[in-house]
Design an enzyme around this catalytic site. Structure first.
Site, PDB file in Angstrom:
ATOM      1  N   GLY A   8       4.064 -12.007  -0.445  1.00  0.00           N
ATOM      2  CA  GLY A   8       3.654 -11.443   0.862  1.00  0.00           C
ATOM      3  C   GLY A   8       2.948 -12.483   1.714  1.00  0.00           C
ATOM      4  N   LEU A  10       3.757 -14.184   4.259  1.00  0.00           N
ATOM      5  CA  LEU A  10       3.938 -14.233   5.719  1.00  0.00           C
ATOM      6  C   LEU A  10       3.108 -13.179   6.437  1.00  0.00           C
ATOM      7  CD1 LEU A  10       7.781 -14.880   6.010  1.00  0.00           C
ATOM      8  CD2 LEU A  10       5.917 -16.515   6.265  1.00  0.00           C
ATOM      9  N   GLY A  11       2.341 -12.406   5.683  1.00  0.00           N
ATOM     10  CA  GLY A  11       1.551 -11.333   6.285  1.00  0.00           C
ATOM     11  C   GLY A  11       0.250 -11.816   6.892  1.00  0.00           C
ATOM     12  N   ASP A  34       7.980 -14.445   0.303  1.00  0.00           N
ATOM     13  CA  ASP A  34       7.952 -13.193   1.057  1.00  0.00           C
ATOM     14  C   ASP A  34       9.373 -12.624   1.038  1.00  0.00           C
ATOM     15  OD1 ASP A  34       5.675 -12.119   3.315  1.00  0.00           O
ATOM     16  OD2 ASP A  34       7.701 -11.262   3.509  1.00  0.00           O
ATOM     17  N   ASP A  52      12.019 -10.416  -3.152  1.00  0.00           N
ATOM     18  CA  ASP A  52      11.534  -9.045  -3.021  1.00  0.00           C
ATOM     19  C   ASP A  52      10.773  -8.748  -4.313  1.00  0.00           C
ATOM     20  OD1 ASP A  52      11.302  -6.241  -3.135  1.00  0.00           O
ATOM     21  OD2 ASP A  52      13.106  -5.982  -1.903  1.00  0.00           O
ATOM     22  N   TYR A 142      -0.865   5.312   0.441  1.00  0.00           N
ATOM     23  CA  TYR A 142      -1.389   3.937   0.318  1.00  0.00           C
ATOM     24  C   TYR A 142      -2.641   3.940  -0.558  1.00  0.00           C
ATOM     25  CZ  TYR A 142      -3.567  -0.448   2.033  1.00  0.00           C
ATOM     26  OH  TYR A 142      -4.163  -1.688   2.143  1.00  0.00           O
ATOM     27  N   LYS A 146      -3.435   2.176  -4.209  1.00  0.00           N
ATOM     28  CA  LYS A 146      -4.536   1.219  -4.405  1.00  0.00           C
ATOM     29  C   LYS A 146      -5.434   1.649  -5.566  1.00  0.00           C
ATOM     30  CE  LYS A 146      -3.449  -1.913  -1.454  1.00  0.00           C
ATOM     31  NZ  LYS A 146      -3.001  -3.216  -1.937  1.00  0.00           N
TER      32      LYS A 146
HETATM   33  P1  NAD Z   1       0.847  -7.503   5.841  1.00  0.00           P
HETATM   34  O1  NAD Z   1       1.577  -6.220   6.049  1.00  0.00           O
HETATM   35  O2  NAD Z   1       0.398  -8.260   7.021  1.00  0.00           O
HETATM   36  O3  NAD Z   1       1.723  -8.473   4.939  1.00  0.00           O
HETATM   37  C1  NAD Z   1       2.403  -8.031   3.799  1.00  0.00           C
HETATM   38  C2  NAD Z   1       3.553  -8.974   3.556  1.00  0.00           C
HETATM   39  O4  NAD Z   1       4.288  -8.462   2.432  1.00  0.00           O
HETATM   40  C3  NAD Z   1       4.533  -9.050   4.734  1.00  0.00           C
HETATM   41  O5  NAD Z   1       4.741 -10.396   5.109  1.00  0.00           O
HETATM   42  C4  NAD Z   1       5.805  -8.419   4.189  1.00  0.00           C
HETATM   43  O6  NAD Z   1       7.003  -9.058   4.670  1.00  0.00           O
HETATM   44  C5  NAD Z   1       5.642  -8.641   2.683  1.00  0.00           C
HETATM   45  N1  NAD Z   1       6.413  -7.689   1.907  1.00  0.00           N
HETATM   46  C6  NAD Z   1       6.580  -6.359   2.145  1.00  0.00           C
HETATM   47  N2  NAD Z   1       7.392  -5.831   1.210  1.00  0.00           N
HETATM   48  C7  NAD Z   1       7.727  -6.827   0.373  1.00  0.00           C
HETATM   49  C8  NAD Z   1       8.544  -6.899  -0.783  1.00  0.00           C
HETATM   50  N3  NAD Z   1       9.200  -5.836  -1.239  1.00  0.00           N
HETATM   51  N4  NAD Z   1       8.649  -8.084  -1.429  1.00  0.00           N
HETATM   52  C9  NAD Z   1       8.009  -9.187  -0.954  1.00  0.00           C
HETATM   53  N5  NAD Z   1       7.239  -9.188   0.153  1.00  0.00           N
HETATM   54  C10 NAD Z   1       7.104  -8.012   0.804  1.00  0.00           C
HETATM   55  O7  NAD Z   1      -0.371  -7.180   4.859  1.00  0.00           O
HETATM   56  P2  NAD Z   1      -1.766  -7.943   4.743  1.00  0.00           P
HETATM   57  O8  NAD Z   1      -2.655  -7.345   5.751  1.00  0.00           O
HETATM   58  O9  NAD Z   1      -1.571  -9.397   4.706  1.00  0.00           O
HETATM   59  O10 NAD Z   1      -2.242  -7.381   3.329  1.00  0.00           O
HETATM   60  C11 NAD Z   1      -2.150  -8.122   2.139  1.00  0.00           C
HETATM   61  C12 NAD Z   1      -2.772  -7.287   1.038  1.00  0.00           C
HETATM   62  O11 NAD Z   1      -4.135  -6.982   1.374  1.00  0.00           O
HETATM   63  C13 NAD Z   1      -2.106  -5.926   0.803  1.00  0.00           C
HETATM   64  O12 NAD Z   1      -2.184  -5.597  -0.561  1.00  0.00           O
HETATM   65  C14 NAD Z   1      -2.982  -4.966   1.580  1.00  0.00           C
HETATM   66  O13 NAD Z   1      -2.921  -3.661   1.050  1.00  0.00           O
HETATM   67  C15 NAD Z   1      -4.347  -5.588   1.355  1.00  0.00           C
HETATM   68  N6  NAD Z   1      -5.327  -5.201   2.385  1.00  0.00           N
HETATM   69  C16 NAD Z   1      -5.189  -5.644   3.667  1.00  0.00           C
HETATM   70  C17 NAD Z   1      -6.130  -5.266   4.613  1.00  0.00           C
HETATM   71  C18 NAD Z   1      -6.044  -5.730   6.045  1.00  0.00           C
HETATM   72  O14 NAD Z   1      -6.828  -5.231   6.894  1.00  0.00           O
HETATM   73  N7  NAD Z   1      -5.135  -6.646   6.385  1.00  0.00           N
HETATM   74  C19 NAD Z   1      -7.198  -4.440   4.252  1.00  0.00           C
HETATM   75  C20 NAD Z   1      -7.275  -3.964   2.947  1.00  0.00           C
HETATM   76  C21 NAD Z   1      -6.331  -4.384   2.012  1.00  0.00           C
HETATM   77  C1  AKB Z   2      -4.976  -0.520   6.642  1.00  0.00           C
HETATM   78  O1  AKB Z   2      -5.504  -0.115   7.688  1.00  0.00           O
HETATM   79  O2  AKB Z   2      -4.057   0.046   6.055  1.00  0.00           O
HETATM   80  C2  AKB Z   2      -5.563  -1.752   6.017  1.00  0.00           C
HETATM   81  C3  AKB Z   2      -6.575  -1.390   4.972  1.00  0.00           C
HETATM   82  C4  AKB Z   2      -7.971  -1.149   5.373  1.00  0.00           C
HETATM   83  O3  AKB Z   2      -6.236  -1.278   3.822  1.00  0.00           O
HETATM   84  N1  AKB Z   2      -6.098  -2.577   7.036  1.00  0.00           N
END
Ligand code: NAD
Ligand code: AKB
Length: 320
Positions: A8, A10-11, A34, A52, A142, A146
């Protein structure tokens, strides 16, 4: 930690965390992956693998090819998108996670890091200064994935000695990569609209108070926990970490200090129901005691830095 695989990558979080890994461990030791192929020039200096996470064979080939010993598993579906397609959220967040766990055990992975979220809390949790240990019965898919991830962290640590670590991230605010399908996304979108149009229509209610964190703190927290001495950790995949808490009204007022004509209105949608049972703040005393967590960015510092950087990105003339 010799060879790190980031899923992941690219996220929102992966695209910044991986660069810090490059600086710290050497880009030749950081393999980014990703399901998307378009790396948008984010990783000119890394090996990029398209995979994936629900494809266990594809993941295994990458782990073997690069002699991976550390996995940062970020691939997931976030809360809002998860409510629109709950089965997809379960498939990617749980089936994908089980693949990563299975392969971590098979290939003696030294350290596995998987984020959790404030979404683990729910209607029966204590929502002010939410404790490290409390009732966790979330009402979103979600959140359910978690909590399951946190329980799996304990299970595989006890039964297989897998060094599984994780943080319950709050909403993360950043300016490099847009957030992807979460409930806290408003706290990023607001900066773009404030600068572009001077107005933002918020999909949460004005009083929705949520814990948030600026990306530099998120990256530092992740690295501090990753590098922490295993013997000092009393929790596995579920550390609460706090930084700041605010409502959309608080954030709008802070933005107005620099853009006095900025206005906000509210058209709450289904995401309001998600935010309603998330905590307003969290008790992060375990993270402070076990690995020395201390946040650096408050709302004021975050707003200033975001406005400057988003304006630069949008090529808008703006000075503080
Ligand atoms: P994001 O949605 O920005 O990025 C997730 C990445 O996963 C994307 O680039 C997507 O292409 C990739 N992805 C989706 N399905 C996939 C698959 N089947 N195989 C491979 N890659 C896949 O998410 P993020 O904000 O970077 O979050 C990263 C982690 O942190 C996640 O576990 C999320 O639950 C957790 N998190 C994020 C936040 C936040 O505010 N950003 C808060 C709490 C928890
Ligand atoms: C979301 O809003 O889903 C995320 C998180 C807090 O897990 N930013």
């Amino acid at each position: 930690m010799k060879k790190i695989l980031v899923t992941g990558a690219l996220g929102q979080i992966g695209s910044e965390l991986s660069h810090e890994f490059n600086a710290r461990y050497g880009n030749e030791n950081v393999i980014v992956s990703d399901v998307m192929v378009d790396t948008k020039g984010i990783y000119p200096e890394n090996v990029f693998e398209k995979v994936d996470v629900t494809d266990v064979d594809g993941l295994e080939k990458i782990i073997k090819r690069h002699n991976i010993d550390t996995i940062i598993h970020l691939a997931a579906i976030l809360s809002a998108r998860g409510e629109q397609d709950p089965e997809l959220a379960w498939h990617i967040n749980i089936d994908g996670l089980l693949n990563v766990i299975r392969l971590s055990i098979k290939h003696n992975i030294d350290r596995l890091m998987v984020p959790s979220s404030i979404a683990v809390f729910g209607p029966q949790s204590t929502l002010y200064n939410a404790p490290q240990e409390t009732i966790l019965k979330p009402n979103t898919m979600y959140g359910i994935t978690k909590v399951t991830g946190e329980l799996l962290a304990d299970y595989y640590y006890k039964k297989y000695n897998l060094d599984f670590r994780g943080i319950r991230y709050p909403g993360i605010i950043s300016h490099k990569t847009m957030p992807g399908g979460g409930t806290t996304d408003y706290a990023v979108e607001i900066f773009y609209e404030a600068l572009k149009t001077g107005h933002y229509t918020c999909f949460l209610s004005s009083e929705a108070c949520l814990p948030m964190m600026y990306m530099p703190d998120c990256v530092r927290a992740t690295i501090e926990l990753l590098e922490a001495d295993r013997t000092s950790l009393k929790h596995r995949g579920d550390y609460n970490v706090g930084a700041m808490s605010f409502t959309p009204e608080d954030q709008a007022a802070e933005i107005r200090k620099y853009l006095p004509n900025f206005t906000i209105d509210y058209q709450p949608d289904f995401r309001r129901e998600i935010a309603k049972y998330w905590p307003a703040s969290v008790d992060d005393s375990s993270a402070c005691a076990d690995w020395g967590w201390r946040p650096q960015y408050n709302l004021e510092m975050t707003v200033k830095d975001m406005l400057v950087n988003v304006a630069k990105k949008l090529e808008i003339d703006f000075k503080i």
